[in-house]
Design an enzyme around this catalytic site. Structure first.
Site, PDB file in Angstrom:
ATOM      1  N   ASP A  41       0.858  -1.184   0.000  1.00  0.00           N
ATOM      2  CA  ASP A  41       0.000   0.000   0.000  1.00  0.00           C
ATOM      3  C   ASP A  41       0.896   1.237   0.000  1.00  0.00           C
ATOM      4  O   ASP A  41       1.667   1.453   0.942  1.00  0.00           O
ATOM      5  CB  ASP A  41      -0.889  -0.033   1.260  1.00  0.00           C
ATOM      6  CG  ASP A  41      -2.024   0.970   1.178  1.00  0.00           C
ATOM      7  OD1 ASP A  41      -2.171   1.632   0.126  1.00  0.00           O
ATOM      8  OD2 ASP A  41      -2.762   1.091   2.171  1.00  0.00           O
ATOM      9  N   ASP A  57      -2.904   2.267  -6.174  1.00  0.00           N
ATOM     10  CA  ASP A  57      -1.722   2.286  -5.307  1.00  0.00           C
ATOM     11  C   ASP A  57      -1.711   1.150  -4.295  1.00  0.00           C
ATOM     12  O   ASP A  57      -1.135   1.276  -3.219  1.00  0.00           O
ATOM     13  CB  ASP A  57      -1.645   3.625  -4.584  1.00  0.00           C
ATOM     14  CG  ASP A  57      -2.853   3.866  -3.697  1.00  0.00           C
ATOM     15  OD1 ASP A  57      -3.831   3.103  -3.819  1.00  0.00           O
ATOM     16  OD2 ASP A  57      -2.830   4.812  -2.890  1.00  0.00           O
ATOM     17  N   GLU A  58      -2.349   0.072  -4.634  1.00  0.00           N
ATOM     18  CA  GLU A  58      -2.527  -1.004  -3.661  1.00  0.00           C
ATOM     19  C   GLU A  58      -2.594  -2.331  -4.397  1.00  0.00           C
ATOM     20  O   GLU A  58      -3.242  -2.419  -5.444  1.00  0.00           O
ATOM     21  CB  GLU A  58      -3.891  -0.791  -3.004  1.00  0.00           C
ATOM     22  CG  GLU A  58      -3.940  -0.850  -1.523  1.00  0.00           C
ATOM     23  CD  GLU A  58      -5.399  -0.752  -1.083  1.00  0.00           C
ATOM     24  OE1 GLU A  58      -5.803  -1.587  -0.288  1.00  0.00           O
ATOM     25  OE2 GLU A  58      -6.119   0.146  -1.578  1.00  0.00           O
TER      26      GLU A  58
END
Lengths: 370, 417
Positions: free
Chosen positions: B26, B120-121
């Site tokens: 993350d 973003d993960e």
């Protein structure tokens, strides 16, 4: 209405007529077959409002003329399950009493006047006539390749073209294309081209069991009618034509294939089927590698395994590797209805072609194996 | 099973050879961190990324801004009130997605089993990589170092025996953290966490739980699923399992997913249909880019809309032929959305299913419609330039960001139902 008829003859007629009837409809009369006993003949009619069929039943002894509208599935089940040679059907006030040696069925029907009816095949000149053997073959070579649903093209049917005495049938589902050719015995009028629903052609094929019988075809603006055989009781199938346009199929039939290999259709089909055993959802393709004298078919399913089958071939051209969905190959090889087929290729990213002389051409897109 | 049984022994009897190791990667305050990296004058200062208009919402808050109580998903006006000196920046998606592509590529160096969750993960199943690359913690350490070295950004990584635990872990020491929660003593380790950390338990449910004296995972562990049913409904068993750290959902790459999609919950109702459409377009672009990357095509387009009264509506359509083209999916999704009698929107999402492994090309697509070929090239070019999540394609209005990114969810799994 009262009649006695042969169980076998009735079962055969009901089975074909039953294939027209839809499984589900808000109108119960459309789930029925209409029986009509008149002038010494028994006829069975069925319709799904798009397609209509009327056919005579042989070996009937009519005791009392009349009509009946009886649910198709029950009637079919009863007749099929009966072992007696003869069956008696007696209809009174929309209730059918069906009797065998040791059995008695009472089936509630409907008022025959509610049946929509099926178009008659009028007397007089027809558009063309051909024999059932020819017609059945060209239909069999194409109808399997139709799409289930229409896309932006009308492809849930077969394009039926006649140019003079030449018949051409074309079917595609967007990934493969089947073209079959045949001749008709007699014809009349201008060249024609229209799209016939898959279901109608499947029913028609069942009616053409005797290859020497004549099949007469008549077309008007939005309907086509087929009559199989001659005389009273000859089956008549009518169907609405599919509206819409057929894709520009001539453009996708390759003309510059430079690699050719001849195969025994059964041998090739067996090899493809075995290679297909090690494919799965993720890797549907079978790889065909042609090199000097050998075709190697291979497949690989992640986390399952691999297969490799070798076939001797008469090929001395440039080596080529190409992938295909195995089902698209085996279906074509089965329906090609020929001992020997010719495979034509060009490049791994170009369509492959299966040919039987000039009578059958099948174009199939490859699978990208990268 | 007694209601009080915590059964920590259950985890420890598993042969380590069969234990999975899942990473949850993350990125920290992703958008804000990219801005601070690229603009030296922003470093060390509170930064808010998001829409600046009257109804703008914070998409990302730098950690400096978080010290003032600013959070993503907060209305921008509220964030400004809490931190008047914050620098406010309009988002530039192209750059973020570019960066995301680089990061995902780094992650893939650890294992091909990557399930992107959002920009973003991602989840990574490194079970198969352990023999080559070391234990989960070693792989996570190496990944963090490479992300830092190659992009100058920091990632928090959680390591766990399942997705749920990995996700919980990554959040424990944010930012720039690495947390390992192993299979031994798992339930005890999770026990002190507040129930609000549970997936799918929102503020309302937390209130109900608190009223029933359930405040921690430990409380959930001690109640039987039957007891929990009254409070949590049909998901009670699932919450009970998750509280113990039991979650057997596999990491599913886009190549294998049964459906691929994105959805987004807004902090407040969006009253302008065109604003909702802009977000929907962004979801469509990302989803179709993922299809193309995974070599997949979809036949079914589902649009999910939740209105201000939290009533959720899904509408779906089946396409003529499976597609991976952005324009085809967008046309379908937009018309589904427009058929919906518009009310202010709380959530908008798209999901593509009927994913086809059919690899046979089409006979007619390219030959008959020059436009189709052109559009496919456009998609390919966009993918190549903008990266794995797809970008705002050339000629399409880019989605204006007045939306919180942290409540975005993506799907890529064959969810049970």
């Amino acid at each position: 209405m009262k009649l006695v008829c042969s169980r076998d003859a009735l079962a055969e007629a009901l089975s074909v007529a039953g294939s027209v009837v839809v499984n589900r409809t808000p109108a119960p009369v459309l789930l029925c077959l209409k029986l009509e006993a008149k002038d010494g003949f028994l006829t069975v009619s069925a319709t799904d409002t798009e397609i209509g069929l009327i056919l005579g039943v042989a070996e009937v002894d009519i005791r009392e003329e009349g009509e009946a509208l009886i649910p198709a599935d029950k009637l079919n089940q009863i007749v099929r399950a009966t072992n007696d040679e003869a069956i008696t059907i007696e209809v009174d006030k929309n209730v059918a009493n069906i009797r065998g040696k040791d059995a008695k069925f009472k089936v509630f029907g409907f008022d025959p006047g509610e049946f929509p009816g099926t178009p008659a095949f009028e007397e007089g000149p027809v558009e063309f006539q051909t024999n059932a053997g020819t017609f059945r073959r060209v239909i069999g070579r194409t109808v399997f390749a139709t799409a289930v649903e229409n896309s932006r093209y009308a492809i849930n049917g077969v394009l039926l073209e006649r140019t003079d005495r030449h018949l051409r049938l074309v079917a595609t589902d967007g990934r493969r294309l089947a073209v079959a050719r045949g001749e008709c015995g007699s014809f009349e009028g201008e060249d024609t081209s229209s799209i016939v629903p898959t279901k109608a052609l499947n029913v028609l094929s069942r009616l053409m069991s005797d290859p020497d019988e004549p099949v007469s075809v008549r077309r008007d603006r939005n309907q086509i009618l087929f009559k199989v055989g001659e005389g009273p009781g000859a089956p008549v199938l009518s169907s609405n034509l599919v509206e819409g346009s057929f894709p520009p199929f001539e453009d996708v039939i390759p003309k510059d294939q430079d690699k050719r290999v001849e195969f025994d259709a059964g041998d090739l089909s067996s090899a493809v089927r075995r290679a297909a055993l090690l494919t799965n959802e993720e890797s549907k393709g079978v790889r065909l590698a042609f090199a000097d004298g050998t075709l190697t078919l291979s497949s690989r399913a992640p986390e399952m395994g691999e297969a490799e089958i070798k076939v001797d071939v008469d090929y001395a051209g440039e080596p080529i590797e190409i992938g295909f969905n195995p089902t698209y190959l085996t279906e074509a090889l089965k329906h090609a209805d020929a001992q020997t087929v010719l495979i034509e290729l060009k490049a791994p990213n170009k369509p492959g072609v299966i040919k039987v002389e000039s009578d059958f051409t099948y174009v199939v897109m490859p699978v990208n194996l990268a | 099973m007694g209601a009080d049984a915590r059964e920590p022994e259950r985890e420890s009897v598993v042969d380590p050879a069969f234990e999975r190791t899942i990473l949850h990667v993350d990125m920290d305050a992703f958008f804000a961190s990219v801005e601070q990296r690229d603009r030296a004058e922003l470093r060390g200062r509170p930064v808010l990324v998001g829409g600046q208009g009257g109804r703008g919402v914070v998409a990302a808050a730098s950690y400096e801004a978080r010290d003032f109580g600013c959070r993503s998903a907060m209305p921008m006006a509220e964030a400004r009130r809490r931190c008047p000196e914050a620098v406010i920046i309009s988002p530039s998606f192209d750059r973020y997605e570019d960066e995301s592509r680089r990061i995902m590529r780094i992650i893939e160096s650890a294992s091909p089993m990557v399930e992107p969750l959002s920009i973003d993960e991602a989840f990574v199943d490194v079970t198969g990589s352990r023999r080559l690359l070391g234990e989960g913690v070693d792989i996570a350490r190496a990944l963090r170092a490479r992300i830092k070295e190659d992009t100058g950004l920091t990632a928090s990584i959680g390591v766990g025996p399942c997705k749920f635990v990995a996700k919980i872990a990554s959040d424990l020491e944010k930012p720039d953290g690495l947390t390992v929660i192993g299979p031994v003593g798992l339930a005890d380790r999770l026990a002190p966490l507040p129930v609000g950390r549970m997936w799918g338990i929102g503020p309302r449910t937390v209130e109900r739980c608190t009223a029933a004296a359930i405040e921690t995972f430990g409380d959930l562990q001690r109640r039987s699923p039957l007891e929990l049913r009254e409070l949590l409904g049909s998901s009670a068993q699932r919450f009970h399992d998750l509280a113990h750290g039991r979650d057997d959902r596999p990491v599913i790459t886009d190549r294998r997913a049964k459906s691929i999609g994105h959805e987004q919950t807004f902090h407040e109702n969006i009253e302008d249909p065109s604003e909702v459409e802009a977000v929907l377009l962004r979801h469509v672009e990302r989803s179709t880019a993922r299809l193309r990357r995974g070599g997949r095509k979809a036949r079914v387009v589902v649009v999910k809309v939740r209105d201000g009264s939290f009533s959720t509506n899904t509408r779906s359509t089946t396409l003529d032929a499976p597609t991976d083209r952005t324009d085809v999916v967008w046309t379908a999704a937009r018309s589904l959305f427009r058929d919906w009698p518009f009310r202010p929107v709380r959530l908008i999402g798209v999901s593509l299913s009927g994913l086809d492994a059919e690899a046979t090309g089409s006979l007619f697509d390219d030959s008959d419609v020059g436009d189709a070929a052109r559009r496919r090239r456009l998609d390919a070019a966009t993918d190549a330039i903008r990266g794995r999540f797809g970008g705002d394609s050339i000629g399409r209005t880019s989605a204006s960001l007045s939306t919180p990114r942290n409540r975005e969810r993506s799907e890529g799994a064959d969810r049970p139902d």
